[in-house]
Structures are given as C-alpha cells and as structure tokens.
Design an enzyme around this catalytic site. Structure first.
Site, PDB file in Angstrom:
ATOM      1  N   GLY A 154       0.839  -1.195   0.000  1.00 20.59           N
ATOM      2  CA  GLY A 154       0.000   0.000   0.000  1.00 20.59           C
ATOM      3  C   GLY A 154       0.875   1.246   0.000  1.00 20.59           C
ATOM      4  CB  ALA A 236       2.163  -3.358   9.844  1.00 22.58           C
ATOM      5  NE  ARG A 237      -2.989  -1.145  13.920  1.00 20.22           N
ATOM      6  CZ  ARG A 237      -2.528   0.076  13.720  1.00 20.22           C
ATOM      7  NH1 ARG A 237      -1.213   0.286  13.681  1.00 20.22           N
ATOM      8  NH2 ARG A 237      -3.351   1.097  13.545  1.00 20.22           N
ATOM      9  CD  GLU A 266       1.805  -1.055  20.456  1.00 20.46           C
ATOM     10  OE1 GLU A 266       1.211   0.047  20.483  1.00 20.46           O
ATOM     11  OE2 GLU A 266       2.333  -1.520  19.433  1.00 20.46           O
ATOM     12  CG  HIS A 285       2.722   2.224  18.042  1.00 22.58           C
ATOM     13  ND1 HIS A 285       1.651   1.383  18.233  1.00 22.58           N
ATOM     14  CD2 HIS A 285       2.556   2.755  16.800  1.00 22.58           C
ATOM     15  CE1 HIS A 285       0.867   1.414  17.164  1.00 22.58           C
ATOM     16  NE2 HIS A 285       1.402   2.250  16.284  1.00 22.58           N
ATOM     17  CB  ILE A 286       7.859   6.461  17.592  1.00 24.53           C
ATOM     18  CG1 ILE A 286       9.057   5.537  17.249  1.00 24.53           C
ATOM     19  CG2 ILE A 286       7.702   6.603  19.095  1.00 24.53           C
ATOM     20  CD1 ILE A 286      10.409   6.101  17.662  1.00 24.53           C
TER      21      ILE A 286
END
Length: 318
Positions: A154, A236-237, A266, A285-286
């Site tokens: 994507g 991503a996740r 998290e 997670h930045i």
C-alpha cells in the site's frame, strides 16, 4: 453538539473544535477505561479516538446520538465497522499523511538492526567497550545488494520501496492485490509468492493491515522458512507477528534479528522477553511520531469530524 476526545490533541486542534462544539477531553488513565468510555459516549454526537481505544459493538451501542467517529490513526481495526455502519455512524481516519514518517522509521530500523547501532550504544553505556574493535569484531551487514521483501504494498510499502532503492537493494513484494506492471517498473520491484518472499528475503518488512487473515501470519512455521541471516521488521500492527514464536526464533537463531515498532500488547514491559535479546531494536510505536506528521494528523482528524458532522465529504473516510 458535544464532542468527546479520549485524549488531548494539539492546542490548535482543540481551539478549532471549540469554535463549533462543546468539547470534553478525557484526562485520566490511558487508554480510557471501557466503563468510563461507555458512560461518556452516551450523549455525544462526535468522538475523536486513538488506535489503542477499543470502540467495539458494546461501546457503540451505548452511543445514543453518535454520528461521527474520527480516529487519530491510519489503522481502524480498533473500531467495529459493522456496528458503526448499522447505526449509520460515519468514520474518518488519517492514512496518507503518515506514510513518509512510517517509511522513514522502517528504514531506520533496518539500518539499526543490520549495522547494530543501538546494540553498540548499549555496549558503550554499560561500559563494555574496552578496546578498539579488530577486523572481525562487532561486524554488521551491508544493505547494498541485499534483497528486501515487502509484505503489503500500500502507501507505506511503496514509500519504503522508493527509499530502499537509494541503498541499491533488490526489492520484491507480496500483497493481496498486485500492482500494475507500470507501477512495478516505476518502483523497481517485482511480485513474488508469499512463500518465495519468506525464503529469499534478507530483510522482511511488514506493511499489511491487521485482520483475521494476517493475525499471527508471521509465526514459528513461517519464520523457519526464512534465511538464518534474515531480519524481520514490523511497523504495521503487533498482532501480525506471534511474539512468543518470534522470541523462540531469535533465541534459536532461526532468524538473525528483528526491528519492531509495534507489539501485541502495548506498552510492553521492561520484563518482556524481547527486551532481553541483543539482536532486537525496539521502538515505542513511533512510526508516525514526527512533529510535522502529528500536526497534520491532528488537523485531518478535526477536519474529518467537522465535515462528517456537517454531512459533507470527509478528507479521508472509511
């Protein structure tokens, strides 16, 4: 109209919202406890939430007047889309704006793991660098000539491909939907099967959405197909990677290293097994966390909400 924010946004964004609405901002525990969210959401027309807020069916059913949900994120797997659709609730999100920032971080993690940058930082900080390294001591790996495998092509996957070309890497990808031949030629990438992606990539980087199909897609079985020298990158996740299996694969040297910006739960704790493994680089997670990107995200989040409540076309809607 009344608006609920599950967390404080930039001052300019809140100022803009207050021009039109009565604004309530949660300032307690993050994420907002579900019981509190269910109570506060009862009478509001608009909700601004974050990717760690679970807006499930139970929460949506409590929202008697809710017309718009605007999430401060590119992902929307935290929102029950079917429940929202059933109640004709419009949903806005912020996809395109964080593409560059996340792609930049992806390349940063790749460089860090391959060249052992923060690992070296830890060596110095704990006082373990006692003499200048020799010819075979503390060596990393070049990026030039290596094969980068991108899972999910994507916006972010394509941005990573563009950046990786500057390092003269061979780039291949697998995705649910294949790009056109012209797009592949422009990006300098080739389509391969998922199995080939696993087996032939020196670096595997994940840029797919999280859904039932991708849940724990990267597990011990799939990692065993990868090269022993391969590195796994995930911006991503977290739930796309089975963390228990990843720890096992790293400890057994099934793969060489990992760079992670996202995790199954998290924030992760200091006691997490991943924090004890040297050949990992862990970021909190930045991916979208640049000053410029976060401001753009706040602006679009507000625009989506305002436009949605005015029954106009949002900047980005689901």
């Amino acid at each position: 109209m009344r608006i609920l924010l599950t967390r404080k946004l930039h001052k300019f964004a809140i100022k803009e919202l207050k021009k039109y609405y009565t604004v309530s901002i949660h300032d307690g525990k993050i994420p907002i406890p579900k019981k509190e969210l269910m109570e506060k959401i009862k009478n509001v027309e608009g909700l601004i939430c974050f990717p760690y807020d679970l807006i499930d069916r139970e929460v949506i059913e409590k929202a008697r007047n809710l017309k718009v949900i605007s999430t401060y994120s590119v992902g929307y797997d935290h929102i029950d889309l079917a429940a929202a659709k059933k109640k004709n609730i419009r949903i806005g999100y912020t996809p395109d704006v964080l593409t560059g920032a996340t792609a930049d971080l992806t390349l940063g993690l790749i460089l860090d793991v391959m060249r052992r940058i923060t690992e070296g930082d830890r060596v110095i900080r704990r006082g373990s660098w006692h003499q200048i390294f020799g010819a075979s001591d503390y060596v990393g790996v070049d990026l030039e000539g290596k094969t980068l495998g991108i899972f999910g092509i994507g916006r972010i996957g394509q941005a990573v491909a563009k950046r990786a070309r500057g390092f003269e890497m061979n780039i291949q990808y697998n995705s649910r939907k294949r790009l056109s031949k012209n797009q592949e030629k422009f990006l300098g990438i080739k389509f391969v099967s998922f199995d080939t992606l696993l087996r032939s990539s020196d670096i595997l980087t994940i840029h797919a959405p999280y859904n039932p199909e991708t849940h724990h897609l990267i597990n011990f079985k799939t990692m065993k197909k990868m090269k022993k020298t391969a590195v796994l990158i995930n911006t991503a996740r977290g739930k796309i990677v089975n963390e228990v299996d990843l720890v096992k694969a790293l400890k057994r040297k099934i793969i060489s290293g990992a760079g992670l910006d996202v995790f199954e739960k998290e924030p992760i704790k200091k006691s997490h097994e991943l924090t004890k493994i040297e050949n990992t680089v862990l970021a909190p997670h930045i991916g979208s966390s640049s000053a410029e990107t976060r401001k753009k995200m706040a602006s679009i989040t507000v625009q989506n909400l305002v436009l949605g409540l005015q029954k106009k076309k949002m900047v980005y809607s689901i």
